[in-house]
Design a protein around this motif. Structure first.
Motif, PDB file in Angstrom:
ATOM      1  N   LYS A  10      13.046 -24.389 -27.064  1.00 52.36           N
ATOM      2  CA  LYS A  10      13.179 -25.256 -26.261  1.00 52.36           C
ATOM      3  C   LYS A  10      14.675 -25.565 -25.979  1.00 52.36           C
ATOM      4  O   LYS A  10      15.623 -25.689 -26.857  1.00 52.36           O
ATOM      5  N   GLY A  11      15.007 -25.661 -24.589  1.00 49.79           N
ATOM      6  CA  GLY A  11      16.443 -25.312 -23.887  1.00 49.79           C
ATOM      7  C   GLY A  11      16.820 -26.753 -23.809  1.00 49.79           C
ATOM      8  O   GLY A  11      17.476 -27.145 -22.674  1.00 49.79           O
ATOM      9  N   ASP A  12      16.711 -27.693 -24.712  1.00 48.49           N
ATOM     10  CA  ASP A  12      16.889 -29.013 -24.502  1.00 48.49           C
ATOM     11  C   ASP A  12      18.235 -29.565 -24.980  1.00 48.49           C
ATOM     12  O   ASP A  12      18.927 -30.643 -25.009  1.00 48.49           O
ATOM     13  N   GLY A  13      19.154 -28.578 -25.774  1.00 46.10           N
ATOM     14  CA  GLY A  13      20.300 -28.814 -26.190  1.00 46.10           C
ATOM     15  C   GLY A  13      20.313 -29.349 -27.601  1.00 46.10           C
ATOM     16  O   GLY A  13      21.330 -29.705 -28.380  1.00 46.10           O
ATOM     17  N   LYS A  14      18.857 -29.711 -28.129  1.00 49.13           N
ATOM     18  CA  LYS A  14      19.127 -30.502 -29.145  1.00 49.13           C
ATOM     19  C   LYS A  14      18.102 -29.839 -30.266  1.00 49.13           C
ATOM     20  O   LYS A  14      18.277 -29.950 -31.815  1.00 49.13           O
ATOM     21  N   THR A  15      16.737 -29.131 -29.930  1.00 47.84           N
ATOM     22  CA  THR A  15      16.027 -28.902 -30.992  1.00 47.84           C
ATOM     23  C   THR A  15      16.793 -27.374 -31.503  1.00 47.84           C
ATOM     24  O   THR A  15      17.336 -26.636 -30.711  1.00 47.84           O
ATOM     25  N   PHE A  49      20.116 -23.866 -25.665  1.00 47.55           N
ATOM     26  CA  PHE A  49      19.503 -23.520 -26.848  1.00 47.55           C
ATOM     27  C   PHE A  49      20.336 -23.668 -28.127  1.00 47.55           C
ATOM     28  O   PHE A  49      21.040 -22.759 -28.354  1.00 47.55           O
ATOM     29  N   LEU A  50      19.966 -24.707 -28.868  1.00 43.73           N
ATOM     30  CA  LEU A  50      20.712 -24.887 -30.104  1.00 43.73           C
ATOM     31  C   LEU A  50      20.360 -23.850 -31.135  1.00 43.73           C
ATOM     32  O   LEU A  50      18.885 -24.006 -31.219  1.00 43.73           O
ATOM     33  N   THR A  51      21.126 -23.086 -31.975  1.00 43.70           N
ATOM     34  CA  THR A  51      20.622 -22.539 -32.985  1.00 43.70           C
ATOM     35  C   THR A  51      21.405 -22.168 -34.156  1.00 43.70           C
ATOM     36  O   THR A  51      22.903 -22.615 -33.721  1.00 43.70           O
ATOM     37  N   GLY A  52      20.932 -21.704 -35.214  1.00 43.85           N
ATOM     38  CA  GLY A  52      22.082 -21.252 -36.376  1.00 43.85           C
ATOM     39  C   GLY A  52      22.006 -20.048 -36.105  1.00 43.85           C
ATOM     40  O   GLY A  52      21.994 -19.379 -34.847  1.00 43.85           O
ATOM     41  N   PRO A  53      22.678 -19.140 -37.129  1.00 44.55           N
ATOM     42  CA  PRO A  53      23.019 -17.711 -36.931  1.00 44.55           C
ATOM     43  C   PRO A  53      22.145 -16.774 -36.385  1.00 44.55           C
ATOM     44  O   PRO A  53      20.694 -17.230 -36.497  1.00 44.55           O
ATOM     45  N   ILE A  54      22.230 -15.958 -35.475  1.00 48.61           N
ATOM     46  CA  ILE A  54      21.401 -15.136 -34.925  1.00 48.61           C
ATOM     47  C   ILE A  54      21.538 -13.538 -35.511  1.00 48.61           C
ATOM     48  O   ILE A  54      22.903 -13.132 -35.319  1.00 48.61           O
ATOM     49  N   HIS A  55      20.773 -12.844 -36.097  1.00 50.02           N
ATOM     50  CA  HIS A  55      21.131 -11.418 -36.693  1.00 50.02           C
ATOM     51  C   HIS A  55      20.049 -10.643 -35.969  1.00 50.02           C
ATOM     52  O   HIS A  55      19.033 -10.760 -35.674  1.00 50.02           O
ATOM     53  N   LEU A  56      20.926  -9.685 -35.114  1.00 49.14           N
ATOM     54  CA  LEU A  56      20.308  -8.656 -34.230  1.00 49.14           C
ATOM     55  C   LEU A  56      19.716  -7.586 -35.114  1.00 49.14           C
ATOM     56  O   LEU A  56      19.778  -7.309 -36.381  1.00 49.14           O
ATOM     57  N   LYS A  57      19.058  -6.560 -34.464  1.00 51.90           N
ATOM     58  CA  LYS A  57      18.484  -5.468 -35.095  1.00 51.90           C
ATOM     59  C   LYS A  57      18.797  -4.195 -34.115  1.00 51.90           C
ATOM     60  O   LYS A  57      19.118  -4.504 -33.026  1.00 51.90           O
ATOM     61  N   SER A  58      18.495  -2.948 -34.558  1.00 51.14           N
ATOM     62  CA  SER A  58      18.616  -1.808 -33.854  1.00 51.14           C
ATOM     63  C   SER A  58      17.772  -1.609 -32.756  1.00 51.14           C
ATOM     64  O   SER A  58      16.601  -2.207 -32.826  1.00 51.14           O
ATOM     65  N   ASN A  59      18.071  -0.946 -31.716  1.00 55.48           N
ATOM     66  CA  ASN A  59      17.303  -0.553 -30.729  1.00 55.48           C
ATOM     67  C   ASN A  59      16.727  -1.925 -29.866  1.00 55.48           C
ATOM     68  O   ASN A  59      15.545  -1.972 -29.590  1.00 55.48           O
ATOM     69  N   MET A  60      17.550  -2.834 -29.611  1.00 59.13           N
ATOM     70  CA  MET A  60      17.232  -3.979 -28.987  1.00 59.13           C
ATOM     71  C   MET A  60      18.328  -4.600 -27.779  1.00 59.13           C
ATOM     72  O   MET A  60      19.504  -4.115 -28.118  1.00 59.13           O
ATOM     73  N   GLU A  61      18.104  -5.461 -26.958  1.00 55.71           N
ATOM     74  CA  GLU A  61      18.794  -5.907 -26.182  1.00 55.71           C
ATOM     75  C   GLU A  61      18.430  -7.430 -25.907  1.00 55.71           C
ATOM     76  O   GLU A  61      17.470  -7.836 -25.867  1.00 55.71           O
ATOM     77  N   LEU A  62      19.639  -8.103 -26.267  1.00 49.13           N
ATOM     78  CA  LEU A  62      19.710  -9.723 -26.127  1.00 49.13           C
ATOM     79  C   LEU A  62      20.105  -9.981 -24.560  1.00 49.13           C
ATOM     80  O   LEU A  62      21.387  -9.675 -24.417  1.00 49.13           O
TER      81      LEU A  62
END
Length: 446
Positions: A10-15, A49-62
């Motif tokens: 949810k892109g409300d800045g709070k969730t 979009f509020l979030t904690g750490p984001i850990h990426l993986k191989s062969n992907m595009e964010l």
């Protein structure tokens, strides 16, 4: 292609959307090499979009779409310990906000914004700097245990005493085939973007921002990497803009990974302690770097090379061509008496202007080519070169370098060097330099 909204984001800045990001990334199957359509894409749509750490993986595009802002949590406990390199030494610290480790074929693209919400981190760092210097929280004490046996004495001044290892906003650690394209990254708790032990990385069309009241807010730190191309980026930060590093002291010598084969072009630097910066973590060596076609506006220093006794490493084969600087403090600095982060008991040795024995931790600067540089309205000094008596700076070329000093410039210290006093409108300040060649060079007052 997957959209984080399909996983409950949810892109409300709070969730808190940490789980949604994690599920979307996990959903990505194995993709192909960089640029291959089979690569899996995670899309972040418009919204906050509020979030904690984001850990990426191989062969992907964010892919962060225009109108999208990823807001990282400022709850320190959301960031688990990871082992990385922190101010030149391998140790445990808080997980970077957006992190990739041991990955291949990973990219970050779009026209959106990544915001580290660093103010709470800066406030806590400043509080500790003025007050307690010991570990305080349970996480601090966890770092003490995790880093037992690791010599942290050579780390810089970013909070090491209290084990407050603030995270960089972005870090790619030991990754191959990395692409960063189009994103604005701002308000980092510590360094903004950190490429560490990476091979074959492309950084283009990025904007790096950190406000003046932030702490240790470098723009882009390229650290012990091989084969990096950086182009068409904009920097407006409170510390060094684009910095090239390779570890510090004995730990950097142990790792023994140089930073080499870099091309930087068509970038704009606004504010910051330096525009094109090398060091002060230099132990693995820095070599074969080409800066060209860049503009520096209002940086404290333009070209800045810094190290000192004990930090080790050879900086060589560096070329800087077609650089324009407007209102710099000091356009060009090469400083082997860098003072920041030195402990009281070390100052006597590090500041000594007499020759000392050459050891494996004595740094070296050589083969520096500076051509077609114009600096307008410089404030403190045209250039400062401070070599060591036991190891002078060697083989420096100025060709078509034009520096105009401000008529009534602002006084200041042109280099962060032991014993350096304020200057105003000085010309060349040169000590312990061998084979300094000047062609078509002009230094004058406006």
């Amino acid at each position: 292609m997957v959209n984080i909204s399909d996983f409950g984001a949810k892109g409300d800045g709070k969730t808190n959307n940490t789980a949604a990001f994690s599920k979307a990334i996990e959903k990505c199957g194995k993709g192909g090499p960089l640029g291959d359509a089979s690569r899996q894409k995670v899309v972040v749509p418009a919204g906050q979009f509020l979030t904690g750490p984001i850990h990426l993986k191989s062969n992907m595009e964010l892919h962060i779409e225009k109108g999208s802002i990823i807001l990282f949590s400022d709850n320190f406990n959301d960031y688990p310990p990871v082992k990385s390199r922190w101010e030149g030494v391998e140790c445990y610290g808080y997980s970077p906000c957006l992190y990739g480790e041991n990955l291949e074929n990973v990219s970050l693209t779009g026209k959106g914004i990544i915001d580290g919400q660093g103010r709470k981190w800066w406030t806590e760092f400043k509080r500790r700097k003025q007050g307690t210097k010991e570990p305080v929280t349970d996480r601090d004490k966890e770092f003490v245990k995790l880093n037992e046996g690791i010599d942290l004495s050579n780390c810089g001044g970013g909070g090491i005493g209290s084990f407050f290892f603030r995270p960089p906003l972005l870090q790619f650690n030991n990754c191959t085939n990395v692409l960063l394209d189009g994103i604005t990254v701002r308000n980092s708790p510590f360094w903004n973007t950190h490429l560490l032990y990476c091979k074959n990385a492309v950084v283009k069309n990025m904007t790096f921002q950190n406000p003046e009241d932030g702490c240790n807010g470098d723009g882009l730190d390229v650290d012990s990497c091989n084969g990096v191309e950086i182009s068409d980026c904009n920097f407006d930060v409170n510390d060094d803009c684009l910095v090239i590093k390779s570890g510090i002291g004995e730990d950097g010598l142990r790792v023994n990974k140089p930073c080499e084969n870099l091309v930087i072009k068509n970038c704009n630097m606004l504010h910051g302690h330096g525009g094109a910066v090398f060091g002060s973590e230099t132990a693995g060596g820095i070599r074969n770097v080409a800066f060209s076609n860049c503009i520096f506006n209002g940086t404290d220093r333009g070209i800045r090379i810094k190290s000192r006794r004990g930090r080790a490493g050879t900086l060589e084969n560096l070329s800087l061509d077609n650089i324009t600087m407007n209102n710099p403090g000091c356009p060009i600095v090469m400083n082997l008496y860098y003072e920041c982060g030195a402990k009281a008991e070390e100052i006597e040795a590090f500041s000594d202007r007499n020759a000392r024995p050459v050891t494996e931790t004595t740094p070296c600067i050589r083969n520096i080519k500076i051509t077609n540089v114009t600096a307008n309205n410089a404030q403190t000094a045209a250039a400062v070169f401070l070599g060591l008596p036991e190891r002078p700076i060697e083989n420096v070329l100025f060709d078509n370098v034009k520096i105009t000093m401000a008529k009534n410039g602002k006084a200041g210290r042109p280099a962060m060097a032991f014993g350096m006093k304020e200057m105003q409108g000085e010309g060349l300040v040169v000590d312990n330099v061998r084979n300094f060649v000047q062609r078509n060079t002009e230094i004058k007052q406006s």
